[in-house]
Design a protein around this motif. Structure first.
Motif, mmCIF file in Angstrom:
data_model
loop_
_atom_site.group_PDB
_atom_site.id
_atom_site.type_symbol
_atom_site.label_atom_id
_atom_site.label_comp_id
_atom_site.label_asym_id
_atom_site.label_seq_id
_atom_site.Cartn_x
_atom_site.Cartn_y
_atom_site.Cartn_z
ATOM 1 N N PRO A 78 0.819 -1.212 0.000
ATOM 2 C CA PRO A 78 0.000 0.000 0.000
ATOM 3 C C PRO A 78 0.857 1.267 0.000
ATOM 4 N N ALA A 79 0.335 2.326 -0.568
ATOM 5 C CA ALA A 79 1.019 3.620 -0.568
ATOM 6 C C ALA A 79 1.431 3.982 0.855
ATOM 7 N N GLY A 80 2.622 4.581 0.973
ATOM 8 C CA GLY A 80 3.111 5.027 2.270
ATOM 9 C C GLY A 80 3.778 3.944 3.103
ATOM 10 N N THR A 81 3.977 2.751 2.533
ATOM 11 C CA THR A 81 4.538 1.617 3.278
ATOM 12 C C THR A 81 5.991 1.390 2.894
ATOM 13 N N ARG A 82 6.856 1.326 3.878
ATOM 14 C CA ARG A 82 8.280 1.037 3.632
ATOM 15 C C ARG A 82 8.415 -0.410 3.176
ATOM 16 N N HIS A 83 9.218 -0.625 2.112
ATOM 17 C CA HIS A 83 9.368 -1.968 1.566
ATOM 18 C C HIS A 83 10.703 -2.139 0.859
ATOM 19 N N ASN A 84 11.094 -3.379 0.687
ATOM 20 C CA ASN A 84 12.293 -3.737 -0.058
ATOM 21 C C ASN A 84 12.110 -5.157 -0.572
ATOM 22 N N ILE A 85 12.705 -5.450 -1.703
ATOM 23 C CA ILE A 85 12.735 -6.796 -2.277
ATOM 24 C C ILE A 85 14.209 -7.153 -2.452
ATOM 25 N N VAL A 86 14.598 -8.311 -1.910
ATOM 26 C CA VAL A 86 15.990 -8.736 -1.919
ATOM 27 C C VAL A 86 16.099 -10.074 -2.646
ATOM 28 N N ASN A 87 17.063 -10.183 -3.552
ATOM 29 C CA ASN A 87 17.331 -11.448 -4.217
ATOM 30 C C ASN A 87 18.162 -12.298 -3.266
ATOM 31 N N ALA A 88 17.606 -13.428 -2.830
ATOM 32 C CA ALA A 88 18.284 -14.310 -1.883
ATOM 33 C C ALA A 88 18.801 -15.580 -2.551
ATOM 34 N N GLY A 89 18.780 -15.629 -3.868
ATOM 35 C CA GLY A 89 19.168 -16.845 -4.575
ATOM 36 C C GLY A 89 20.365 -16.651 -5.479
ATOM 37 N N PRO A 90 20.780 -17.735 -6.150
ATOM 38 C CA PRO A 90 21.940 -17.690 -7.025
ATOM 39 C C PRO A 90 21.639 -17.198 -8.445
ATOM 40 N N ASN A 91 20.364 -17.019 -8.771
ATOM 41 C CA ASN A 91 19.944 -16.593 -10.109
ATOM 42 C C ASN A 91 19.229 -15.254 -10.022
ATOM 43 N N PRO A 92 19.063 -14.558 -11.142
ATOM 44 C CA PRO A 92 18.314 -13.301 -11.117
ATOM 45 C C PRO A 92 16.896 -13.502 -10.577
ATOM 46 N N LEU A 93 16.415 -12.509 -9.845
ATOM 47 C CA LEU A 93 15.032 -12.468 -9.372
ATOM 48 C C LEU A 93 14.270 -11.604 -10.367
ATOM 49 N N VAL A 94 13.339 -12.207 -11.094
ATOM 50 C CA VAL A 94 12.627 -11.529 -12.179
ATOM 51 C C VAL A 94 11.184 -11.296 -11.748
ATOM 52 N N LEU A 95 10.695 -10.085 -11.993
ATOM 53 C CA LEU A 95 9.338 -9.751 -11.580
ATOM 54 C C LEU A 95 8.750 -8.707 -12.512
ATOM 55 N N TYR A 96 7.446 -8.569 -12.419
ATOM 56 C CA TYR A 96 6.799 -7.410 -13.009
ATOM 57 C C TYR A 96 5.979 -6.754 -11.934
ATOM 58 N N THR A 97 5.803 -5.460 -12.073
ATOM 59 C CA THR A 97 5.140 -4.695 -11.037
ATOM 60 C C THR A 97 4.192 -3.684 -11.669
ATOM 61 N N VAL A 98 3.108 -3.426 -10.972
ATOM 62 C CA VAL A 98 2.125 -2.435 -11.400
ATOM 63 C C VAL A 98 2.075 -1.351 -10.328
ATOM 64 N N TYR A 99 2.289 -0.116 -10.748
ATOM 65 C CA TYR A 99 2.189 1.044 -9.868
ATOM 66 C C TYR A 99 0.885 1.770 -10.159
ATOM 67 N N GLY A 100 0.246 2.271 -9.127
ATOM 68 C CA GLY A 100 -0.945 3.089 -9.317
ATOM 69 C C GLY A 100 -0.941 4.226 -8.308
ATOM 70 N N PRO A 101 -0.776 5.447 -8.743
ATOM 71 C CA PRO A 101 -0.520 5.938 -10.092
ATOM 72 C C PRO A 101 0.927 5.658 -10.530
ATOM 73 N N PRO A 102 1.275 5.986 -11.789
ATOM 74 C CA PRO A 102 2.630 5.745 -12.277
ATOM 75 C C PRO A 102 3.697 6.343 -11.360
#
Length: 130
Positions: A78-102
């Protein structure tokens, strides 16, 4: 109409961040986080974010809570929430994300996290005003 085979598009992008589509209210972005890398702790004050993981393994840290993530997982921030995504593996961490608003400049491509951070610091990674 915009159409993406999103899992394939995400998997084929080696860029840290690539904006695929920007609308008036939302934005679609693919990301590849290298082994040992992370998005970096951040807060989007006025933007909700949904992250969907295509491949790799990692950890999502959202509002002080930590969860393991893998292919097929979805994390909502949710907006206003502190967050982080960390790659914990030996390969690339691949994702797609949707922001609202951009959140980012339309059609922005940042090959590395350092490039993305520099663009943000220079003020050139701002979403369009529509």
């Amino acid at each position: 109409m915009e159409h993406f085979t999103i899992g394939t598009v995400a998997q084929e992008s080696a860029d840290f961040r690539q904006v695929l589509w920007t609308g008036k209210h939302t934005q679609l972005v693919v990301m590849t986080i290298p082994p040992g890398g992370e998005i970096g702790a951040e807060v989007h004050e006025h933007t909700d974010q949904i992250l969907i993981f295509v491949s790799g393994v990692g950890e999502a840290l959202v509002a002080g809570e930590k969860r393991s993530i893998a292919q097929g997982d979805l994390v909502a921030v949710p907006a206003g929430t502190r967050h982080n995504i960390v790659n914990a593996g030996p390969n690339p961490l691949v994702l797609y994300t949707v922001y609202g608003p951009p959140e980012h400049a339309d059609q922005a491509v940042h090959r590395t996290k350092e490039e993305a951070d520099a663009a943000e610091a220079a003020g050139v990674d701002k979403p369009p005003t529509k």
